[in-house]
Motif scaffolding. Sequence first.
Motif, PDB file in Angstrom:
ATOM      1  N   CYS A   1       0.799  -1.237   0.000  1.00  0.00           N
ATOM      2  CA  CYS A   1       0.000   0.000   0.000  1.00  0.00           C
ATOM      3  C   CYS A   1       0.825   1.279   0.000  1.00  0.00           C
ATOM      4  O   CYS A   1       0.389   2.296  -0.544  1.00  0.00           O
ATOM      5  CB  CYS A   1      -0.898   0.041   1.246  1.00  0.00           C
ATOM      6  N   LEU A   2       2.004   1.255   0.645  1.00  0.00           N
ATOM      7  CA  LEU A   2       2.662   2.509   1.008  1.00  0.00           C
ATOM      8  C   LEU A   2       3.849   2.921   0.138  1.00  0.00           C
ATOM      9  O   LEU A   2       4.257   4.073   0.192  1.00  0.00           O
ATOM     10  CB  LEU A   2       3.140   2.439   2.464  1.00  0.00           C
TER      11      LEU A   2
ATOM     12  N   GLY B   1      -3.358  -6.648   4.572  1.00  0.00           N
ATOM     13  CA  GLY B   1      -3.906  -6.761   5.922  1.00  0.00           C
ATOM     14  C   GLY B   1      -3.048  -6.061   6.953  1.00  0.00           C
ATOM     15  O   GLY B   1      -3.486  -5.822   8.078  1.00  0.00           O
ATOM     16  N   ALA B   2      -1.813  -5.749   6.571  1.00  0.00           N
ATOM     17  CA  ALA B   2      -0.889  -4.975   7.412  1.00  0.00           C
ATOM     18  C   ALA B   2      -0.831  -5.515   8.834  1.00  0.00           C
ATOM     19  O   ALA B   2      -0.710  -6.710   9.051  1.00  0.00           O
ATOM     20  CB  ALA B   2      -1.261  -3.500   7.376  1.00  0.00           C
TER      21      ALA B   2
ATOM     22  N   VAL C   1      -8.780 -10.970   8.789  1.00  0.00           N
ATOM     23  CA  VAL C   1      -8.605  -9.937   7.764  1.00  0.00           C
ATOM     24  C   VAL C   1      -7.376 -10.246   6.914  1.00  0.00           C
ATOM     25  O   VAL C   1      -7.415 -10.174   5.677  1.00  0.00           O
ATOM     26  CB  VAL C   1      -8.488  -8.541   8.411  1.00  0.00           C
ATOM     27  N   VAL C   2      -6.275 -10.602   7.580  1.00  0.00           N
ATOM     28  CA  VAL C   2      -5.050 -10.939   6.847  1.00  0.00           C
ATOM     29  C   VAL C   2      -5.252 -12.197   6.012  1.00  0.00           C
ATOM     30  O   VAL C   2      -4.800 -12.277   4.863  1.00  0.00           O
ATOM     31  CB  VAL C   2      -3.868 -11.116   7.822  1.00  0.00           C
TER      32      VAL C   2
ATOM     33  N   PRO D   1       8.627  -5.038   4.941  1.00  0.00           N
ATOM     34  CA  PRO D   1       8.760  -6.094   5.952  1.00  0.00           C
ATOM     35  C   PRO D   1       7.425  -6.661   6.424  1.00  0.00           C
ATOM     36  O   PRO D   1       7.302  -7.876   6.617  1.00  0.00           O
ATOM     37  CB  PRO D   1       9.490  -5.389   7.105  1.00  0.00           C
ATOM     38  N   LEU D   2       6.429  -5.805   6.617  1.00  0.00           N
ATOM     39  CA  LEU D   2       5.145  -6.287   7.112  1.00  0.00           C
ATOM     40  C   LEU D   2       4.407  -7.091   6.048  1.00  0.00           C
ATOM     41  O   LEU D   2       3.799  -8.133   6.341  1.00  0.00           O
ATOM     42  CB  LEU D   2       4.288  -5.107   7.583  1.00  0.00           C
ATOM     43  N   CYS D   3       4.470  -6.625   4.811  1.00  0.00           N
ATOM     44  CA  CYS D   3       3.847  -7.376   3.712  1.00  0.00           C
ATOM     45  C   CYS D   3       4.503  -8.752   3.570  1.00  0.00           C
ATOM     46  O   CYS D   3       3.818  -9.766   3.414  1.00  0.00           O
ATOM     47  CB  CYS D   3       3.995  -6.618   2.395  1.00  0.00           C
ATOM     48  N   GLN D   4       5.830  -8.769   3.608  1.00  0.00           N
ATOM     49  CA  GLN D   4       6.535 -10.038   3.457  1.00  0.00           C
ATOM     50  C   GLN D   4       6.183 -10.996   4.584  1.00  0.00           C
ATOM     51  O   GLN D   4       5.985 -12.193   4.373  1.00  0.00           O
ATOM     52  CB  GLN D   4       8.051  -9.783   3.419  1.00  0.00           C
ATOM     53  N   MET D   5       6.060 -10.468   5.797  1.00  0.00           N
ATOM     54  CA  MET D   5       5.713 -11.308   6.939  1.00  0.00           C
ATOM     55  C   MET D   5       4.336 -11.933   6.778  1.00  0.00           C
ATOM     56  O   MET D   5       4.140 -13.127   7.020  1.00  0.00           O
ATOM     57  CB  MET D   5       5.755 -10.488   8.232  1.00  0.00           C
TER      58      MET D   5
END
Length: 374
Positions: A153-154, A195-196, A205-206, A230-234
């Motif tokens: 998203c960012l 889903g962040a 949600v994720v 990092p959060l997307c990959q996780m």
Amino acid sequence: MNSARFAYYPGCSGEGSSPEYEKSTRALCAALGIELVEIPDWTCCGSTPAHTVDHHLAAALAARNFAQAEKAGLEDVLTPCPSCLKNLRVALDHMEDPAFKAGVDALTERPLKARHSVRSVLQAVYELCPPEELAAKITRPLQGLKVVPYYGCLMTRPAKIMRFDNEENPVSMDRLLAAAGAEVLPFPLKTDCCGASFGIPRSDVVSRLSGRILDLAAELGAQAIVAACPLCQMNLDLRQGQINAANKTKHKIPVFYYSQLLALALGVDEYKLGFDKLTVSPRSLLAHIIQPPADNLYKARQEAGQSPEQAQEQVQGQAQKQAPEHAPDQAPGQAVNPEPAPKPTPSLMPEPAPGLTNTGNPGQKPASGGEQCA
């Protein structure tokens, strides 16, 4: 170009949940001649929650890091994390207002004097070593690897703050990966939310949002997803088993960081890139690209004090254990060809497309260049 030097803001994830992103980012930049000078005594940028409490306090967290960079004599900052990038850029944008900046300066008691800038490492790599230059430097092409790029998203939003690539259809990572020899598939969900941070309070949600991304990647025939967050990959990698259980799917798709694959293609030793940290193992997928893995093991064994004979014997046994699949065009049990991988040929590279906002297939053509881009 002469060597480029930047203040480097690693962000908290790099020392916690995503050390492989941190290691591979530094390795990639070193390979391209981009010097990263870590900001001394850097602190958290505020992440997601800070701005929901107080905008001045949130900006002060970012401003302190700029002040630390300024103290080190650096103005231009790079960070690998899109969330950190957003916070740092929003703070600079807000501080264009003199009244707002005065409030932040009062909190930090260290008024900023320099005019700072901040970019993502992805943007710096793309601008300092564009695809046509990168293609000429590849020594270990990602041949036969079908990937979909996932920006999240960012990385390009909000457009007025990020000011890089196309906010709805970014192609910078597509083109860099194609320049490295990968087959990059068009991916309509490349900027959809995964889903962040809802992975903890609302795992459903994720499971739904990241599940859509995994489903489409599999439907398109992708062998891997490539991320820059990092959060997307996780969510896509670490939580892939949870997503499978919730959605009754059987995905087993490796999720790389773009920095891992680009550094690998540039010839960086794979043990420096953190592939072992990925939850879904990419070992069999990369077996035909890493040539030969035994070389690095042999080197490591000798450095550990083993004799050449002991090292060679142990390496041969280890190489056999770590080769679950034979490389393409080889019979099972046949050793991987120790000859260096060929440079990418024009047939591997699609024709260049003008401008980042082009919505067609990303592409580039090989060009001559030095060993480093920056």
